[in-house]
Motif scaffolding. Structure first.
Motif, mmCIF file in Angstrom:
data_model
loop_
_atom_site.group_PDB
_atom_site.id
_atom_site.type_symbol
_atom_site.label_atom_id
_atom_site.label_comp_id
_atom_site.label_asym_id
_atom_site.label_seq_id
_atom_site.Cartn_x
_atom_site.Cartn_y
_atom_site.Cartn_z
ATOM 1 N N ALA A 142 0.911 -1.220 -0.047
ATOM 2 C CA ALA A 142 0.078 -0.219 -0.331
ATOM 3 C C ALA A 142 0.915 1.074 -0.120
ATOM 4 N N VAL A 143 0.299 2.172 -0.716
ATOM 5 C CA VAL A 143 1.064 3.468 -0.709
ATOM 6 C C VAL A 143 0.299 4.774 -0.262
ATOM 7 N N PHE A 144 0.857 5.857 0.131
ATOM 8 C CA PHE A 144 0.274 6.942 0.421
ATOM 9 C C PHE A 144 1.010 8.107 -0.116
ATOM 10 N N GLU A 145 0.470 9.360 -0.295
ATOM 11 C CA GLU A 145 0.841 10.640 -0.858
ATOM 12 C C GLU A 145 0.822 11.422 0.582
ATOM 13 N N LYS A 146 2.129 12.231 0.703
ATOM 14 C CA LYS A 146 2.396 12.850 1.785
ATOM 15 C C LYS A 146 2.370 12.661 3.195
ATOM 16 N N ARG A 147 0.933 11.982 3.607
ATOM 17 C CA ARG A 147 0.660 11.897 5.175
ATOM 18 C C ARG A 147 -0.196 10.766 5.225
ATOM 19 N N LEU A 148 0.197 9.997 6.279
ATOM 20 C CA LEU A 148 -0.921 8.959 6.760
ATOM 21 C C LEU A 148 -0.760 8.864 8.233
ATOM 22 N N GLU A 149 -2.285 8.721 8.597
ATOM 23 C CA GLU A 149 -2.161 8.605 10.277
ATOM 24 C C GLU A 149 -2.653 7.153 10.563
ATOM 25 N N ILE A 150 -2.016 6.483 11.278
ATOM 26 C CA ILE A 150 -2.539 5.162 11.690
ATOM 27 C C ILE A 150 -2.767 5.129 13.308
ATOM 28 N N ASP A 151 -3.942 4.548 13.756
ATOM 29 C CA ASP A 151 -4.424 4.259 14.880
ATOM 30 C C ASP A 151 -4.008 3.045 15.352
ATOM 31 N N LEU A 152 -3.012 2.562 16.103
ATOM 32 C CA LEU A 152 -2.730 1.467 16.592
ATOM 33 C C LEU A 152 -3.392 0.711 17.697
ATOM 34 N N GLY A 153 -4.329 1.593 18.390
ATOM 35 C CA GLY A 153 -4.984 1.468 19.511
ATOM 36 C C GLY A 153 -3.943 1.918 20.799
ATOM 37 N N GLY A 154 -4.582 3.154 21.059
ATOM 38 C CA GLY A 154 -4.035 3.750 22.237
ATOM 39 C C GLY A 154 -2.982 4.320 21.768
ATOM 40 N N ILE A 155 -2.165 4.236 20.767
ATOM 41 C CA ILE A 155 -1.240 5.016 20.226
ATOM 42 C C ILE A 155 -1.441 5.325 18.616
ATOM 43 N N THR A 156 -0.940 6.653 18.407
ATOM 44 C CA THR A 156 -1.279 7.092 17.099
ATOM 45 C C THR A 156 0.125 7.420 16.428
ATOM 46 N N CYS A 157 0.493 6.875 15.072
ATOM 47 C CA CYS A 157 1.621 7.210 14.356
ATOM 48 C C CYS A 157 1.109 7.910 12.982
ATOM 49 N N ILE A 158 1.989 8.968 12.832
ATOM 50 C CA ILE A 158 1.689 9.993 11.867
ATOM 51 C C ILE A 158 2.850 9.881 10.902
ATOM 52 N N ASP A 169 12.136 11.141 -1.159
ATOM 53 C CA ASP A 169 11.169 10.221 -0.682
ATOM 54 C C ASP A 169 11.254 10.061 0.880
ATOM 55 N N SER A 170 11.972 10.450 1.483
ATOM 56 C CA SER A 170 12.059 10.412 2.846
ATOM 57 C C SER A 170 10.652 10.763 3.826
ATOM 58 N N VAL A 171 10.592 9.738 4.558
ATOM 59 C CA VAL A 171 9.245 10.073 5.381
ATOM 60 C C VAL A 171 9.865 10.028 6.857
ATOM 61 N N VAL A 172 9.127 10.633 7.826
ATOM 62 C CA VAL A 172 9.289 10.451 9.154
ATOM 63 C C VAL A 172 7.990 9.862 9.982
#
Ligand SMILES: [Zn+2]
Length: 282
Positions: A142-158, A169-172
């Motif tokens: 799966a790919v995303f453009e610019k930004r993706l937010e993932i809810d892992l359950g009690g913790i969020t990764c952007i 192409d570097s992401v943080v």
């Protein structure tokens, strides 16, 4: 030797190894899902991390994301067969270009000679894979453009694409509740070029983006963990040298002279390297 460390409740990582260019690997553990950050430079690198975390009762990753296309962050992907692989669209495009390549000594040496591979990586690849070199490039699911937010359950990764000189192409990955920013290699200079370099604009734009995250801990893939203070110092050095490079029209001696005047001391070897890299990119 690697070691495994934990920060806060939800984040685990393995320390880097310089000799074989193994970067930091991260794992963010939520109540429902687990996100691995980077796959490492080989299946054995990935497997080491997975096995060590299994011993500590950390669940197998549901998702893995890669910070950018460079070999040392993606060659471990074949070890993650049941894990959903996510990347930026640009990272996937860059990875696709690696698929037809051969990784024999001869092929690597040829690419170093023609300038498409760098000596530094060639040496590390040969050290990581002294015998058999069954390298396969597994593309992201799966790919995303610019930004993706993932809810892992009690913790969020952007996950956000920030670009920069090292790789566009570097992401943080910002681990919100733990206030950790996984910077990857984004802040380093460009290695895939005739001369290692930083571009002024790319660097200043990158630093603005990184500073927008409210973090207390920063992970740099080949350096390790930096406190907020240490990270701020890095950022200040890069910003100052970027501005001085502009001001002095890329004249190395003048930049060194002005920077010494500002700091009222001799420059460190690292500072001189950064000046050299900005001059190379000017
Ligand atoms: Zn890199």
């Amino acid at each position: 030797m690697h070691s495994i460390k934990q920060i806060g409740e939800h984040f685990w990582y393995s320390t880097p190894i310089a000799e074989t260019d193994r970067p930091v690997l991260g794992m963010v553990v939520g109540n429902r899902k687990t996100l691995m950050i980077d796959a490492g430079n080989s299946e054995s690198h990935a497997n080491y991390f997975l096995k060590e975390l299994q011993k500590r009762h950390v669940p197998h990753p549901t998702i893995v994301t890669v910070t950018h296309w460079h070999w040392d962050h993606i060659f471990g992907l074949p070890a993650l067969k049941d894990t959903l692989i996510i990347s930026s669209r640009e990272t996937k495009e860059e990875m696709r270009k690696l698929q037809p390549l051969s990784w024999s000594d001869e092929a690597i040496d040829d690419r170093v000679r023609e300038g498409t591979e760098i000596e530094f990586c060639a040496v590390a690849i040969k050290k990581e894979y002294p015998d058999e070199r069954n390298i396969s490039i597994v593309l992201p699911d799966a790919v995303f453009e610019k930004r993706l937010e993932i809810d892992l359950g009690g913790i969020t990764c952007i996950i956000e694409q920030v670009g920069g000189s090292h790789a566009s192409d570097s992401v943080v990955i910002y681990i919100k509740e733990e206030k950790i920013l996984f910077v990857g290699d984004a802040i380093y200079c460009r290695l895939y070029a005739e001369k290692w370099h930083y571009k002024i604009d790319e660097t200043l734009q990158l630093l603005d983006k990184l500073e927008a995250f409210d973090a207390d801990t920063y992970i740099l893939s080949h350096t390790g963990v930096l406190s907020k203070e240490e990270f701020k110092r890095e950022v200040r050095t890069l910003r100052t040298i970027a501005h001085l490079t502009e001001l002095c029209n890329g004249e190395k001696e003048e930049i060194v002279h002005k920077y010494k005047e500002q700091l009222k001391r001799e420059l460190t070897a690292d500072e001189l390297d950064v000046i050299e890299q900005f001059v190379n990119g000017y």
